[in-house]
Design a protein around this motif. Structure first.
Motif, PDB file in Angstrom:
ATOM      1  N   ILE A 129     136.037  48.631 -56.586  1.00 17.67           N
ATOM      2  CA  ILE A 129     135.482  47.529 -57.371  1.00 17.67           C
ATOM      3  C   ILE A 129     135.767  46.241 -56.606  1.00 17.67           C
ATOM      4  O   ILE A 129     136.923  45.897 -56.352  1.00 17.67           O
ATOM      5  CB  ILE A 129     136.102  47.493 -58.780  1.00 17.67           C
ATOM      6  N   ARG A 156     131.410  45.723 -63.839  1.00 17.05           N
ATOM      7  CA  ARG A 156     132.113  45.878 -62.570  1.00 17.05           C
ATOM      8  C   ARG A 156     131.117  46.233 -61.468  1.00 17.05           C
ATOM      9  O   ARG A 156     130.233  47.047 -61.700  1.00 17.05           O
ATOM     10  CB  ARG A 156     133.153  47.001 -62.676  1.00 17.05           C
ATOM     11  N   HIS A 157     131.340  45.648 -60.306  1.00 20.70           N
ATOM     12  CA  HIS A 157     130.476  45.939 -59.158  1.00 20.70           C
ATOM     13  C   HIS A 157     131.318  46.533 -58.027  1.00 20.70           C
ATOM     14  O   HIS A 157     132.291  45.917 -57.594  1.00 20.70           O
ATOM     15  CB  HIS A 157     129.790  44.663 -58.663  1.00 20.70           C
ATOM     16  N   ARG A 158     130.898  47.692 -57.548  1.00 20.49           N
ATOM     17  CA  ARG A 158     131.561  48.340 -56.417  1.00 20.49           C
ATOM     18  C   ARG A 158     130.831  48.022 -55.125  1.00 20.49           C
ATOM     19  O   ARG A 158     129.656  47.672 -55.144  1.00 20.49           O
ATOM     20  CB  ARG A 158     131.538  49.864 -56.607  1.00 20.49           C
ATOM     21  N   ILE A 209     126.847  45.673 -51.835  1.00 20.43           N
ATOM     22  CA  ILE A 209     127.195  46.007 -53.213  1.00 20.43           C
ATOM     23  C   ILE A 209     126.438  47.283 -53.573  1.00 20.43           C
ATOM     24  O   ILE A 209     125.212  47.347 -53.404  1.00 20.43           O
ATOM     25  CB  ILE A 209     126.843  44.845 -54.158  1.00 20.43           C
ATOM     26  N   GLU A 210     127.164  48.268 -54.070  1.00 24.29           N
ATOM     27  CA  GLU A 210     126.563  49.593 -54.301  1.00 24.29           C
ATOM     28  C   GLU A 210     125.324  49.521 -55.190  1.00 24.29           C
ATOM     29  O   GLU A 210     124.343  50.217 -54.961  1.00 24.29           O
ATOM     30  CB  GLU A 210     127.604  50.514 -54.942  1.00 24.29           C
TER      31      GLU A 210
END
Lengths: 369, 369
Positions: free
Chosen positions: A37, A50-52, A310-311
């Protein structure tokens, strides 16, 4: 995907082990698939979203100074590498033959807002090379800049290819083709000399063999190539510190870097990350966003390149992750703190304008590490 | 967060183990933190971006029919539970006292587009209860519907609270307050009777104690409560199959459900998922999107409730995940295949309109399982 034939530019990223890797550089959450994250979105006391993602910081020798997630995974670089795609425009001699300047070179590297200044300069540049809007093969869309979009709509006009955020890059492609006597029609195709020339430059600058790499049409119809994230960061490090490059390449990179950093409005526009952060850093930092959460930066003062993905492809997260990495490196130290703060932790507000949360770097990214 | 005092509506989700759990329901990627990959974004032959999330399908007994990720994690339900927030409007007698109809009830459950039909009906409803736009405390924003936004801008008007996508819900709040003789000013506050009444309804319908739950201001300034995802799905199952509810609640839920499913334009508007999917399903499916990737649905034909949260908050992923779950259940079987297909796998196109990829359900979600 390292190309053994490309050893002049080869390098050992060595991201699995080795002395170049700081264990404190934010790998705590690495066990989670898809990368740790990197960015959190808060509302009240709670993290709501949340951003992975994956990211790395590298120098011109390929030594990794910080990394998060899977940096070997190929990603479409999208618009984050327009600086690399502009190299043939300089090296071919086309740029000087047409007497172009830093504004045009910055537009070649831009994802511009379609504001009047962008549109007018691209139109004038096309006229200079004997072409017009109808030669652009990027397609049309409303200006990113809301006021410019509204003005156009209220004039009952339709957006043209000039308003496309990629029109500067495309005009650069056309300029090279015209100068070299190549057919301009179809310059967006993978097999056209314009795109093949860029593919070679990408291989040289990233140190990755890309001849068999997956590719697809970008939003503006040109090929976007899947490149390992570590290769993108390495290319940015060559821009930040071009001393290992052949002289002609080094000279081209220095010119592009200067235009990129000192014409921040042309690179993006009003209210955009790239414009505001580069202005705040007074030309010492070059950043470039790409679609689907890709972001690249070259930091000459530090001799470092940065790349991240960013995924989930969210731009809000890519912006904050890049700001957090720039801060971590120290590149925001001299920047206007109000502007830097706004991009490090953009507020989440109600429709009444009350701040109730923020988008912010997660502990592993923003921490001291 | 189950409330022991709430045992009349209590239920055993038992999502950790037990016979209610099908091991084939998409848990393959569960080991990854933040939930499995539910949605992929392709470009050419490559998956360019990935969206993780949590989701579940449950019946009115609390038996879980399918689940992905951490279904116990509390999430802000945002606008996905407007149907629940409308319950006091019916149960208080306010709705009937003012002679309101299905269009108003659907607007109370809506995140509308701010199209003329939405704005006019909300304004007329406010007049009916002796109030006006200035009593709305939701704040203003441009209509979601682009053409309506452009028309407003070109008339040199500013958006008002009527254009706020939540203006119907807020008018429902005001209607209840007026009918019960409560002070209307401040109806957005956590401690106002309007919001406290809703908090009680949410506890009853979700089977979760929420008195100590984290909350924050939503975009429209009302409290949004952190509710376990399994509680949201359970509440939707009570709407789908209200036979276990007390008679008065059951009657209210049936009225809300009918308006929600049969007035799909009022719930959202032109080009929106909720409107198009509910139209395509001819009122047999009720869906409602919320901000930050939350989505709820009630499926009376199957007696099932659905809730999902995309970890990164992306609406494109929430839409596709909901469509994939509806298809998996069979709820899209009778739907117009063109419309269903468009929401199951929205195309990714170049600016010229050429399809180069899609947003699609990941294998674990879309598969037969």
């Amino acid at each position: 995907m390292t190309d053994p034939h490309n050893h002049d530019h080869g390098h050992d990223h060595g991201h699995e082990h080795g002395p170049d890797h700081s264990p404190a550089s934010g790998t705590a959450d690495l066990a989670a698939g898809g990368g740790p994250i990197l960015v959190e979105v808060t509302r009240g006391s709670v993290v709501e979203s949340r951003h992975r993602g994956s990211a790395l910081i590298v120098d011109r020798t390929g030594a990794v100074q910080g990394h998060w997630g899977d940096i070997a995974r190929p990603v479409y670089a999208r618009s984050a590498i327009k600086s690399l795609q502009a190299i043939p425009l300089i090296e071919s001699g086309a740029f000087d033959a047409f007497g172009l300047g830093d504004e045009e070179l910055a537009l070649a590297c831009s994802s511009h807002n379609g504001e009047p200044a962008h549109v007018e300069r691209v139109a004038a540049w096309l006229a200079k090379i004997g072409l017009s809007e109808s030669d652009l093969e990027c397609g049309a869309h409303l200006p990113f800049h809301e006021d410019s979009a509204h003005a156009l709509v209220c004039r009952h006009e339709h957006p043209s290819a000039l308003h496309n955020n990629c029109s500067g890059k495309h005009t650069g492609f056309l300029t090279t083709a015209v100068h070299l006597g190549e057919k301009t029609k179809g310059y967006i195709r993978y097999t056209h000399p314009v795109q093949q020339r860029i593919l070679g430059v990408l291989e040289q600058m990233t140190g990755c063999g890309l001849g068999a790499a997956p590719w697809a049409a970008d939003g503006c119809s040109i090929p976007t190539i899947a490149i390992p994230l570590e290769g993108l960061a390495f290319a940015m490090a060559q821009i930040a510190d071009p001393d290992d490059l052949p002289e002609k390449r080094r000279a081209a990179v220095l010119r592009i870097r200067k235009a990129w950093g000192t014409q921040p409005f042309m690179v993006a526009g009003t209210g955009r990350f790239d414009t505001e952060i580069m202005q705040a850093c007074q030309g010492r930092v070059m950043t470039k966003v790409g679609a689907e959460g890709v972001f690249c930066a070259a930091l000459p003062d530090y001799g470092l390149g940065v790349a991240l993905k960013i995924e989930d492809g969210a731009e809000r997260a890519a912006n904050v992750a890049m700001a957090a990495i720039l801060k971590r490196i120290g590149a925001l130290d001299g920047a206007d703190p109000e502007i830097a703060g706004r991009w490090l932790a953009p507020p989440i507000k109600t429709r009444f304008g009350v701040t109730v949360g923020a988008v912010r770097g997660a502990a592993g990214l923003a921490g001291e590490g």
